[in-house]
Design a protein around this motif. Structure first.
Motif, short mmCIF file in Angstrom:
data_model
loop_
_atom_site.label_atom_id
_atom_site.label_comp_id
_atom_site.label_asym_id
_atom_site.label_seq_id
_atom_site.Cartn_x
_atom_site.Cartn_y
_atom_site.Cartn_z
N UNK A 97 0.89 -1.02 -0.01
CA UNK A 97 0.12 -0.21 0.26
C UNK A 97 0.73 1.64 0.26
N UNK A 98 2.07 1.24 0.25
CA UNK A 98 3.14 2.37 0.24
C UNK A 98 3.50 2.61 -1.36
N UNK A 99 2.78 3.67 -1.79
CA UNK A 99 2.66 3.49 -3.01
C UNK A 99 3.60 4.89 -3.48
N UNK A 100 3.84 5.12 -2.50
CA UNK A 100 5.22 6.01 -3.01
C UNK A 100 6.51 5.79 -2.44
N UNK A 101 6.61 4.64 -2.00
CA UNK A 101 7.71 4.17 -1.69
C UNK A 101 8.64 4.61 -0.19
N UNK A 102 8.42 5.69 1.38
CA UNK A 102 8.81 6.44 2.30
C UNK A 102 8.65 5.65 3.30
N UNK A 103 7.82 4.29 3.45
CA UNK A 103 7.72 3.30 4.13
C UNK A 103 6.55 4.02 5.35
N UNK A 104 5.95 4.54 4.99
CA UNK A 104 4.45 5.08 5.88
C UNK A 104 3.35 5.45 4.58
N UNK A 105 2.26 4.64 5.81
CA UNK A 105 1.46 4.21 5.21
C UNK A 105 0.25 5.80 5.45
N UNK A 106 0.01 6.88 4.14
CA UNK A 106 -0.65 7.77 4.55
C UNK A 106 -2.32 7.93 4.21
N UNK A 107 -2.67 9.31 4.76
CA UNK A 107 -4.14 8.52 4.85
C UNK A 107 -4.75 8.51 3.74
N UNK A 108 -3.62 9.15 2.73
CA UNK A 108 -4.11 8.96 0.94
C UNK A 108 -4.56 7.36 1.54
N UNK A 109 -3.46 6.94 0.98
CA UNK A 109 -2.63 5.72 0.58
C UNK A 109 -3.80 4.77 0.86
N UNK A 110 -4.13 4.89 2.90
CA UNK A 110 -5.32 4.09 2.83
C UNK A 110 -6.46 4.00 2.63
N UNK A 111 -7.16 4.79 1.74
CA UNK A 111 -8.90 5.27 1.16
C UNK A 111 -8.93 3.97 0.55
N UNK A 112 -8.25 3.59 -0.95
CA UNK A 112 -8.61 2.09 -1.04
C UNK A 112 -9.07 0.92 -0.20
#
Length: 479
Positions: A396-411
């Motif tokens: 789920x980490x689309x930008x590969x920064x090691x953190x699942x952001x609020x936007x990345x959790x939306x799906x």
């Protein structure tokens, strides 16, 4: 031979019409279903119009001004409707009132669907209410306090220990935990009570119209011809209701009673006043039964109370039984194993809003592998939790920064309740998006089936009304 046998024999006509109704369905008789359901909607609109006309003073003095006030404050004072920022800023008064309405609507709707069983007998308490009770109990034990802890299912700051004093202040008692979950249990129970109204209303309407309540009489006839336990339970329920009235309905509603539909039909057939029936059902289901369920599940999920029951009740029984049987008997071990299995099942069903997930297990930026390991604390050993967290981040980490952001959790957010299931984060064995889609399809299918059966049942009930008029006309001609 009566002369009407030359035309329409009323009894033969009744049997023919009953056989035709038994074949009614959306696919077998779509035109008749559509016409009858349209008539049902027309009757409903007329009933609502009559109700508004009869209570127009209430409409003009309460409902209309409330609607205008809400619209005005929404436009003129948007700050009243600002959502909370957990631990930093309280919500506006308008948001709090809207949240109370959302919370009540959510649980009442689930209760209604549970009572009618989605048309399948499925229990929404097992899917939503009891896992929620478990989450509240485990969170209180973790926080060691109920002070400042939000337990509302739809609140964005629910079950966040950061909002509590952070110490044991003596409030994490058994009764205080029950008090935290009881409002949701009551609202769910209220919904189950509302879901019991259709059998009562249909049976009462038929009796008032001077018609036979076909479903009720058919149920009684079938039960009298059968000797199985469930048929005997139906007959006992009818007799108990008729003899004890309000108290009888309250007691029958106060425990999981598979034959309660018979009670509703019986009360309608006996012309029990609406408020007598409804208040008895509410007292039984929304107070008596759910209070027992709340006490039971808080005791089951709470480790300290469960252990106290084992030490003071179960283990002495084990010792007595072991002495009698001459071999070791351990009901305590059996109960502990079953409790752990149930906890594991419900923990996998735990659900969080994206904001709550970040607040409990991450930060405003997102949730990293450390937070995910904390989220997966009850799944497997330490190595397995590390692997689960890494898999979730990789997927789920689309930008590969090691953190699942609020936007990345939306799906992962469910369209059903706007929350994320814990099990949806880890793509074990299959892609979680597929699992999520299957879950959504499952829920939508159940709701669709409920709507389908509702349309068919209302259409058939309307057809009963039409057929009874035709039979009465045949009888008049026969006289």
């Amino acid at each position: 031979c009566p002369w009407w046998t030359m035309a329409e024999d009323p009894e033969r006509l009744r049997a023919e019409l009953k056989a035709q109704r038994d074949q009614m369905g959306v696919f077998s008789t779509p035109k008749k279903i559509a016409i009858n359901f349209g008539l049902v909607l027309q009757d409903g609109v007329q009933a609502v119009a009559a109700l508004l006309q009869a209570h127009r003073a209430v409409l003009l003095l309460a409902a209309l001004p409330t609607g205008l006030l809400w619209t005005f404050t929404r436009v003129a004072y948007p700050g009243l409707y600002r959502p909370p920022v957990c631990g930093e800023e309280a919500a506006g008064l308008g948001w709090e009132l809207e949240h109370l309405l959302r919370e009540a609507s959510w649980w009442v709707t689930l209760g209604v669907l549970s009572s009618v069983g989605f048309g399948t007998g499925l229990h929404s308490g097992l899917m939503f209410l009891f896992p929620h009770v478990m989450n509240v109990v485990l969170t209180v034990e973790s926080c060691q306090t109920v002070t400042g802890l939000y337990s509302a299912y739809t609140h964005p700051c629910k079950l966040d220990c950061r909002l509590t004093p952070g110490r044991d202040d003596g409030t994490a008692t058994f009764l205080n935990i029950v008090g935290k979950v009881w409002p949701q249990c009551f609202l769910w129970g209220l919904g189950t009570a509302i879901g019991e109204l259709p059998p009562y209303l249909v049976s009462k309407a038929a009796r008032l119209a001077g018609q036979k309540s076909g479903d009720f009489e058919a149920e009684i006839e079938a039960a009298r011809k059968s000797s199985d336990v469930f048929s005997r339970l139906k007959l006992w329920t009818m007799d108990f209701t008729e003899r004890h009235g309000f108290a009888g309905v309250l007691l029958l509603a106060g425990w999981p009673n598979a034959a309660f539909d018979m009670c509703g039909m019986c009360c309608g057939y006996l012309l029990m006043p609406f408020w007598t029936f409804f208040l008895a059902v509410v007292a039984g289901k929304a107070v008596l039964k759910v209070s027992g369920q709340a006490f039971f599940f808080v005791a089951l999920f709470g480790k300290s109370f469960f252990e106290a029951v084992l030490d003071n009740v179960v283990r002495p029984v084990d010792r007595a039984l072991s002495a009698i049987a001459g071999r070791e008997v351990s009901l305590a071990d059996f109960g502990t194993a079953k409790r752990l299995a149930l906890l594991e099942q419900f923990k996998k069903q735990a659900r969080y809003s994206p904001a709550t997930l970040l607040a409990k297990f991450g930060s405003r930026k997102g949730v990293d592998t450390t937070g995910l390991r904390k989220l997966f604390i009850d799944f497997g050993d330490g190595h397995e939790r590390v692997e689960m967290a890494r898999r979730a981040v990789r997927l789920w980490d689309k930008n590969a920064d090691g953190i699942l952001s609020l936007e990345e959790l939306q799906p992962l957010v469910s369209a059903t309740d706007g929350q994320i299931a814990v099990s949806a984060l880890d793509p074990v064995a299959a892609h979680t998006s597929i699992a999520k889609q299957l879950w959504e399809l499952f829920i939508l299918s159940l709701i669709g089936w409920f709507l389908y059966t509702t349309v068919v049942q209302l259409s058939v009930a309307k057809q009963v009304e039409i057929d009874d008029k035709r039979i009465e006309e045949a009888k008049r001609k026969a006289q």
